[in-house]
Design a protein around this motif. Structure first.
Motif, PDB file in Angstrom:
ATOM      1  N   VAL A  88       0.842  -1.207   0.000  1.00 13.23           N
ATOM      2  CA  VAL A  88       0.000   0.000   0.000  1.00 13.23           C
ATOM      3  C   VAL A  88       0.872   1.250   0.000  1.00 13.23           C
ATOM      4  CG1 VAL A  88      -1.614   1.362   1.377  1.00 13.23           C
ATOM      5  CG2 VAL A  88      -1.989  -1.085   1.083  1.00 13.23           C
ATOM      6  N   GLN A  89       1.917   1.250   0.829  1.00 13.57           N
ATOM      7  CA  GLN A  89       2.780   2.423   0.883  1.00 13.57           C
ATOM      8  C   GLN A  89       3.557   2.600  -0.424  1.00 13.57           C
ATOM      9  OE1 GLN A  89       5.933   2.619   3.931  1.00 13.57           O
ATOM     10  NE2 GLN A  89       5.456   4.800   4.118  1.00 13.57           N
ATOM     11  N   ALA A  90       4.017   1.491  -0.998  1.00 12.80           N
ATOM     12  CA  ALA A  90       4.751   1.559  -2.261  1.00 12.80           C
ATOM     13  C   ALA A  90       3.892   2.184  -3.353  1.00 12.80           C
ATOM     14  CB  ALA A  90       5.207   0.169  -2.676  1.00 12.80           C
ATOM     15  N   ARG A  91       2.653   1.719  -3.461  1.00 12.44           N
ATOM     16  CA  ARG A  91       1.772   2.263  -4.496  1.00 12.44           C
ATOM     17  C   ARG A  91       1.470   3.738  -4.241  1.00 12.44           C
ATOM     18  NH1 ARG A  91      -4.160  -0.142  -6.144  1.00 12.44           N
ATOM     19  NH2 ARG A  91      -4.804   1.626  -7.440  1.00 12.44           N
ATOM     20  N   ALA A  92       1.265   4.086  -2.976  1.00 14.73           N
ATOM     21  CA  ALA A  92       0.992   5.489  -2.638  1.00 14.73           C
ATOM     22  C   ALA A  92       2.165   6.388  -3.033  1.00 14.73           C
ATOM     23  CB  ALA A  92       0.706   5.615  -1.147  1.00 14.73           C
ATOM     24  N   LEU A  93       3.389   5.944  -2.739  1.00 12.96           N
ATOM     25  CA  LEU A  93       4.578   6.732  -3.088  1.00 12.96           C
ATOM     26  C   LEU A  93       4.753   6.829  -4.601  1.00 12.96           C
ATOM     27  CD1 LEU A  93       7.059   5.433  -0.358  1.00 12.96           C
ATOM     28  CD2 LEU A  93       6.387   7.827  -0.697  1.00 12.96           C
ATOM     29  N   LEU A  94       4.554   5.719  -5.311  1.00 14.00           N
ATOM     30  CA  LEU A  94       4.720   5.714  -6.765  1.00 14.00           C
ATOM     31  C   LEU A  94       3.699   6.622  -7.442  1.00 14.00           C
ATOM     32  CD1 LEU A  94       5.355   1.887  -7.191  1.00 14.00           C
ATOM     33  CD2 LEU A  94       7.027   3.710  -7.648  1.00 14.00           C
ATOM     34  N   GLU A  95       2.453   6.585  -6.974  1.00 16.63           N
ATOM     35  CA  GLU A  95       1.421   7.444  -7.566  1.00 16.63           C
ATOM     36  C   GLU A  95       1.672   8.914  -7.242  1.00 16.63           C
ATOM     37  OE1 GLU A  95      -2.232   5.806  -6.062  1.00 16.63           O
ATOM     38  OE2 GLU A  95      -2.507   4.536  -7.826  1.00 16.63           O
ATOM     39  N   ALA A  96       2.129   9.172  -6.006  1.00 19.10           N
ATOM     40  CA  ALA A  96       2.375  10.557  -5.605  1.00 19.10           C
ATOM     41  C   ALA A  96       3.538  11.168  -6.374  1.00 19.10           C
ATOM     42  CB  ALA A  96       2.656  10.616  -4.107  1.00 19.10           C
ATOM     43  N   GLY A 131       6.970  -4.580  -8.099  1.00 13.56           N
ATOM     44  CA  GLY A 131       5.696  -5.225  -8.380  1.00 13.56           C
ATOM     45  C   GLY A 131       4.571  -4.215  -8.525  1.00 13.56           C
ATOM     46  N   GLN A 132       4.546  -3.225  -7.640  1.00  9.18           N
ATOM     47  CA  GLN A 132       3.527  -2.177  -7.724  1.00  9.18           C
ATOM     48  C   GLN A 132       3.753  -1.285  -8.935  1.00  9.18           C
ATOM     49  OE1 GLN A 132       0.707  -1.921  -5.634  1.00  9.18           O
ATOM     50  NE2 GLN A 132       1.540  -3.972  -5.256  1.00  9.18           N
ATOM     51  N   LEU A 133       5.025  -1.100  -9.294  1.00 10.55           N
ATOM     52  CA  LEU A 133       5.347  -0.309 -10.480  1.00 10.55           C
ATOM     53  C   LEU A 133       4.797  -0.998 -11.733  1.00 10.55           C
ATOM     54  CD1 LEU A 133       6.953   2.251 -11.334  1.00 10.55           C
ATOM     55  CD2 LEU A 133       8.912   0.753 -11.755  1.00 10.55           C
ATOM     56  N   ALA A 134       4.965  -2.315 -11.819  1.00 13.19           N
ATOM     57  CA  ALA A 134       4.437  -3.071 -12.957  1.00 13.19           C
ATOM     58  C   ALA A 134       2.914  -3.006 -12.994  1.00 13.19           C
ATOM     59  CB  ALA A 134       4.912  -4.522 -12.864  1.00 13.19           C
ATOM     60  N   TYR A 135       2.293  -3.067 -11.816  1.00 10.46           N
ATOM     61  CA  TYR A 135       0.829  -2.987 -11.717  1.00 10.46           C
ATOM     62  C   TYR A 135       0.333  -1.652 -12.281  1.00 10.46           C
ATOM     63  CZ  TYR A 135      -3.768  -2.513  -9.470  1.00 10.46           C
ATOM     64  OH  TYR A 135      -5.109  -2.302  -9.225  1.00 10.46           O
ATOM     65  N   LEU A 136       0.981  -0.564 -11.909  1.00 15.77           N
ATOM     66  CA  LEU A 136       0.566   0.762 -12.373  1.00 15.77           C
ATOM     67  C   LEU A 136       0.871   0.946 -13.860  1.00 15.77           C
ATOM     68  CD1 LEU A 136       1.792   2.921  -9.339  1.00 15.77           C
ATOM     69  CD2 LEU A 136      -0.568   2.337  -9.916  1.00 15.77           C
ATOM     70  N   ARG A 137       1.967   0.355 -14.324  1.00 13.63           N
ATOM     71  CA  ARG A 137       2.332   0.475 -15.743  1.00 13.63           C
ATOM     72  C   ARG A 137       1.275  -0.195 -16.621  1.00 13.63           C
ATOM     73  NH1 ARG A 137       7.252  -1.323 -15.366  1.00 13.63           N
ATOM     74  NH2 ARG A 137       8.279   0.715 -15.268  1.00 13.63           N
TER      75      ARG A 137
END
Length: 757
Positions: free
Chosen positions: A553-561, A589-595
């Protein structure tokens, strides 16, 4: 309280109410009061002593010589009356003269009286007088008589003040604590501050003592008990979900007291005697305080403190005065006083008015201290006896540097403090003038000076200090001040606001460092048990990797921000390279999800680690090719190297950043990374202290991340330094360490005009 005492107390209260409503002068009222009490208790003597000009003065009596009124005076601690006021405890004697503290006063004509009972008249936890009765026959008074006296004394304390039974000269001496006082404590956050005392939970003012409808008062107490028990049950259920260990035991004790029938019965008996709900709770609370003073067992004393806390909670509920001082707003510069404080509670206060905090408890690693340090608010902890010395509104001078607070300071103390404060402000003005000056050594080497942060409001410090960026953003602050796990949207919003506020300046986000000393009520161990060594236990990256949902959750929040920006992310408490690999894999993993979902991604992601665990140095050659930067966390690293808990005052002298062991270790880290494309810096209090910063520069450190208040002093220091001489000097000192490197370095800097104080 048995029926006889209840009836006597009710008769007295009714009589006192009529006396106070009369138009008699103060002395006449008090003369009638002792007659009413004496007759109702069938007592041959009833006397009231009040504190005046620091002495207990006989103000009114039934049975003793009237010539002694306003003549007989005794000091606090002198005679039986003085002892009662000093100890704030009840005395019940069959033969008064046999007591070692008995002091015979011939002018009173009391030589024919043998038995004696006295209770303190308490006002806001201080004795303001003594109510006593005497009989000719030697006998101990029955418990029901003593309880009736205590009830009357409690009521009398309010009436004395509210009905002006002491003249203007006397009211200034109602409290035994009116002069200057000096209290000592443990420095939790350094700094100087002045302001008036404000209690976090203001004392409830009891407006009405005598009940008009006892049944209505009883219903108010029943409703208050129901509400309080709901609160305790809710706290307990939350604890069962996640607190574990000692916290659950504390709440279990709270719950036991909340449902204690004996406590409920005593309050109802006090209402039966004619008191309002508030006065009844206060009456029972006074009795609890007296019992607490007689308890030697620390465990039992703690349990009595728990009951005291619950009584305060019940009193606030029944009176409707539930809010803290924060909800009422600070009107002046204030020093906040509390038994303990949570970080969320601290953040409720107006930072423009809140100048300092004093805690009856508190520790170096408590959450509120972490937040207060970030806010730049000095904090003094473990100050005993606060409530017995400090009144609401008292002027205070807080010197957290020296671990002291001056209460109602004298003119001389104020002048000395103001001189120190003025010098501090002058230096701050000098530092503020360096805001736009680039941090550069005298020989032209550019040093990166960044700040540590953890709150959205901290971003303003970037502009105010002229720092190069945020070298450490503690993401756990958002978790510490939240009652539940922060949702991803909230995290994203915070991280985006921080990056937007920083503009072109870099921000290094440390992933959440919770566990250990930073426990969260909504996150618990699987086994539910506490840890013997929390600093070296289940914390930081260890928690995040085990609870990978938290890190995802924190990884995705940081990547989106960080969309369209550079993201600097740092993992704490890395002990081995595989931990870094695992944490990076979560982000990738979260980076790939957002990509896949065509989201806007960060332009660049720089991964780094915080070096706190000494074992990692043994594998830096394996880690270095994988990271962009490394920050040495000197606070934890030092305590691990020395096996010295940084929160233990007894080990303070062993926790020296200028120990050759520390400096040699840091030099080794710098050399291990030589030749690798890794940006190395120091993050922690060590870099914010000028002498220690001088040592770090001599070791080859070129990036410091420090508290905002330290930026100016470090910039000033840099302007006086040539790196060549200090580098050579450090090599010599570490090759053959002197007995006291701190003294040697201080002398070396002084000879060259380098400001390190």
């Amino acid at each position: 309280m048995k029926s006889g005492a209840v009836e006597a107390a009710r008769t007295i209260l009714t009589g006192l109410h009529e006396v106070m409503a009369s138009r008699s002068n103060a002395q006449a009222k008090l003369n009638t009061v002792v007659e009413v009490i004496g007759e109702s208790l069938n007592s041959e003597v009833c006397s009231v002593y009040l504190l005046r000009e620091g002495m207990l003065e006989l103000f009114a009596t039934r049975g003793l010589a009237q010539e002694a009124v306003h003549v007989t005076r005794m000091a606090i601690g002198e005679g039986l009356v003085g002892m009662i006021a000093d100890q704030i405890e009840t005395l019940n004697l069959a033969e008064a003269a046999s007591h070692p503290d008995f002091s015979y006063r011939p002018e009173t004509g009391e030589d024919k009286y043998h038995s004696f009972a006295g209770v303190p008249i308490v006002r806001r936890e201080r004795a303001v007088g003594v109510l006593c009765v005497q009989h000719v026959e030697p006998r101990r008074y029955e418990e029901i008589e003593i309880e009736a006296l205590q009830t009357v004394a409690m009521v009398l304390s309010e009436l004395i003040v509210n009905a002006d039974l002491i003249d203007e000269e006397g009211t200034g001496a109602i409290s035994a604590q009116t002069g200057p006082e000096q209290l000592r404590g443990l420095t939790l956050v350094k700094g100087l501050a002045s302001g008036v005392a404000v209690y976090h939970q203001p004392r409830v003012t009891i407006e009405q003592i005598v009940a008009e409808d006892t049944e209505a008062e009883r219903q108010r107490v029943i409703m208050a008990f129901d509400k309080m028990r709901e609160q305790i049950d809710r706290m307990t259920s939350q604890a069962e979900f996640g607190l574990g260990g000692e916290h659950e035991e504390v709440l279990a004790t709270y719950r036991m007291f909340a449902y204690d029938e004996g406590w409920t019965r005593r309050i109802n008996e006090a209402i039966d005697s004619g008191l309002t709900a508030e006065a009844a709770i206060e009456r029972v609370q006074q009795r609890t305080r007296m019992r607490m003073r007689q308890i030697d067992d620390p465990l039992l004393a703690d349990r009595m403190h728990d009951l005291e806390d619950l009584a305060n909670r019940l009193l606030r509920i029944v009176s409707g005065q539930i809010g803290t001082a924060a909800s009422m707003g600070l009107r002046n510069d204030a020093i906040l006083i509390a038994r303990n404080l949570g970080p969320a509670e601290l953040l409720e206060y107006d930072r423009r008015r809140l100048k300092g905090v004093i805690l009856e408890e508190g520790s170096l690693t408590s959450h509120v201290v972490i937040v207060a340090r970030a806010m730049g608010i000095p904090v003094l902890g473990r100050v005993r006896g606060l409530r017995g010395v400090v009144r609401e509104g008292d002027p205070l001078l807080l010197d957290a540097d020296q671990g002291s607070v001056a209460v109602r300071p004298s003119t001389g103390v104020i002048e000395a403090f103001e001189t120190r404060f003025a010098k501090s402000r002058e230096r701050q003005a000098v530092y503020a003038g360096l805001r736009d000056v680039l941090p550069t050594t005298r020989d032209g080497t550019r040093i990166q000076v960044m700040i540590n942060a953890g709150l959205r409001d901290d971003i303003t410090n970037l502009c105010m200090t002229g720092a190069d960026g945020i070298g450490l953003f503690r993401t756990e602050f958002q978790f510490l001040v939240s009652a539940t796990l922060p949702q991803r949207e909230r995290q994203t919003r915070l991280y985006r606001d921080v990056m937007e506020g920083a503009g072109d300046k870099p921000v290094v986000f440390r992933t959440v460092d919770i566990g250990g000393d930073k426990t969260l009520p909504y996150l618990r161990h699987d086994d539910g048990e506490g840890e013997e060594n929390p600093a070296m236990g289940w914390r930081a990256l260890r928690v995040a990797l085990e609870r990978d949902g938290l890190l995802k959750v924190q990884a995705r929040a940081l990547l989106e921000a960080a969309a369209g920006r550079t993201l600097n992310v740092m993992f704490p408490m890395v002990a081995e390279p595989w931990e870094f690999d695992a944490a990076k894999e979560v982000f990738e993993g979260q980076l790939a999800y957002l990509r896949k979902r065509k989201k806007v991604l960060p332009d660049v992601i720089r991964y780094g680690v915080m070096l706190e665990v000494p074992a990692l140095v043994e594998q830096l050659d394996l880690l270095a090719p994988k990271i962009s930067f490394l920050s040495i966390g000197t606070n934890d690293l030092t305590q691990f190297l020395f096996a010295a808990d940084r929160s233990n005052a007894k080990l303070a002298e062993r926790y020296d950043w200028l120990s050759p062991a520390i400096l040699r270790f840091l030099r080794r880290v710098v050399r291990e990374l030589d030749g690798h494309n890794v940006d190395i810096g120091v993050c922690g209090e060590m870099g914010g202290r000028r002498l220690e910063a001088l040592a770090l520069l001599g070791l080859g450190i070129r990036r410091l991340s420090i508290t905002p208040a330290s930026v100016g002093p470090i910039k000033e220091l840099l302007g006086h330094i040539d790196l060549g001489p200090i580098t050579a000097a450090m090599e010599g000192w570490l090759a053959a360490p002197p007995p006291n490197l701190r003294e040697v370095m201080t002398a070396w800097a002084s000879e060259r005009g380098i400001p390190v104080d």
